[in-house]
Enzyme design. Structure first.
Site, PDB file in Angstrom:
ATOM      1  CE  LYS A   1      -1.932  -0.815   3.929  1.00  0.00           C
ATOM      2  NZ  LYS A   1      -1.313  -2.089   4.286  1.00  0.00           N
TER       3      LYS A   1
ATOM      4  NE  ARG B   1      -4.690   1.325  11.026  1.00  0.00           N
ATOM      5  CZ  ARG B   1      -3.656   0.750  10.442  1.00  0.00           C
ATOM      6  NH1 ARG B   1      -3.735  -0.501  10.070  1.00  0.00           N
ATOM      7  NH2 ARG B   1      -2.556   1.434  10.222  1.00  0.00           N
TER       8      ARG B   1
ATOM      9  NE  ARG C   1       7.906  -4.173   6.160  1.00  0.00           N
ATOM     10  CZ  ARG C   1       6.662  -3.740   6.143  1.00  0.00           C
ATOM     11  NH1 ARG C   1       6.203  -3.069   5.100  1.00  0.00           N
ATOM     12  NH2 ARG C   1       5.849  -3.982   7.136  1.00  0.00           N
TER      13      ARG C   1
ATOM     14  NE  ARG D   1       9.578  -3.136  10.811  1.00  0.00           N
ATOM     15  CZ  ARG D   1       8.465  -2.629  10.310  1.00  0.00           C
ATOM     16  NH1 ARG D   1       8.488  -1.982   9.162  1.00  0.00           N
ATOM     17  NH2 ARG D   1       7.317  -2.766  10.927  1.00  0.00           N
TER      18      ARG D   1
ATOM     19  NE  ARG E   1       2.111  -5.838  11.528  1.00  0.00           N
ATOM     20  CZ  ARG E   1       3.095  -5.494  10.700  1.00  0.00           C
ATOM     21  NH1 ARG E   1       4.259  -6.096  10.769  1.00  0.00           N
ATOM     22  NH2 ARG E   1       2.912  -4.553   9.809  1.00  0.00           N
TER      23      ARG E   1
END
Length: 186
Positions: free
Chosen positions: A14, A89, A128, A134, A145
C-alpha cells in the site's frame, strides 16, 4: 482530482503504491500514523488528546483518530485530492469517514484494495524484517497482524463493494505492473 483509499494487509505494498500514485496526481498521501505524530508535534487539540493515549501506550480511540483525519482533510493541500493510507481500518471508521466527506462536500473516487495471499505476505514481511533489522516482525507477530487485519479490516471490502468504487487489485507481480493496474482502474 483523485480522492482515494488504499487498503490491503500488512506487506501488500500500500505505502509503496500510494507513494507512486501521489506523485503522479500531485496529491498528499495521508498516513494515520504520520497524522497522529504531526498533530501531537503541532499541539492541536486532537493531537493533545491523542498524546495522552500514545504516552500511556494505549491505542488512540476512534473519536480522536477521526477528528484528526477530519482536521487533515480540510487542509489546503487536500483540495485537489488525497490518498488515505491506513484509514479507515474498521467499518465504524469507514462510516465516520463517509459522514466527514458528506459534511465537507467530498466524495471518494476509488477504494483500492491490494490483494495478496497470506503466504506471500509472511514471506515479504519476514524479508523486510531482515532487510530493515526489525526484530518485532517475526513469524508469530506477522501472523497476529494478519489475523487482526482479516477480522477487523477485511469487512471493509463488503462495506465498499456496494458503492461501485471498490477496485480489487492483484498485489502479485512487479511494482510497475501493479502500478499500471491501479492507474487503469482508478
Amino acid at each position: 482530482m483523485k480522492r482515494l483509499i488504499f487498503m490491503g494487509p500488512p506487506g501488500a505494498g500500500k505505502g509503496t503504491q500510494a507513494d507512486i500514485i501521489k506523485e503522479k496526481y500531485k496529491i498528499p498521501q495521508i498516513s494515520t500514523g504520520d497524522i497522529l505524530r504531526a498533530a501531537v508535534k503541532n499541539g492541536t487539540p486532537m493531537g493533545i488528546e491523542a498524546k495522552k493515549y500514545m504516552d500511556a501506550g494505549d491505542l488512540v480511540p476512534d473519536a480522536v483518530v477521526i477528528g484528526i483525519i477530519r482536521d487533515r482533510l480540510v487542509e489546503s493541500d487536500c483540495a485537489n485530492g488525497f490518498i488515505l493510507d491506513g484509514f479507515p481500518r474498521t467499518v465504524e471508521q469507514a462510516k465516520a469517514l463517509s459522514e466527514i466527506l458528506k459534511e465537507l462536500h467530498m466524495e471518494l473516487d476509488s477504494v483500492v484494495n491490494l490483494d495478496v495471499p497470506d503466504e506471500e505476505l509472511v514471506k515479504r514481511l519476514l524479508g523486510r524484517a531482515i532487510k530493515e533489522g526489525r526484530s518485532d516482525d517475526n513469524e508469530e507477530t506477522i501472523k497476529n497482524r494478519l489475523h487482526t487485519y482479516n477480522t477487523k479490516t477485511l469487512p471493509l471490502i463488503d462495506f465498499y463493494k456496494g458503492s461501485g468504487i471498490l477496485r480489487q487489485i492483484n498485489g502479485l507481480g512487479s511494482m510497475e505492473e501493479i502500478t499500471n493496474t491501479i492507474l487503469k482502474s482508478i
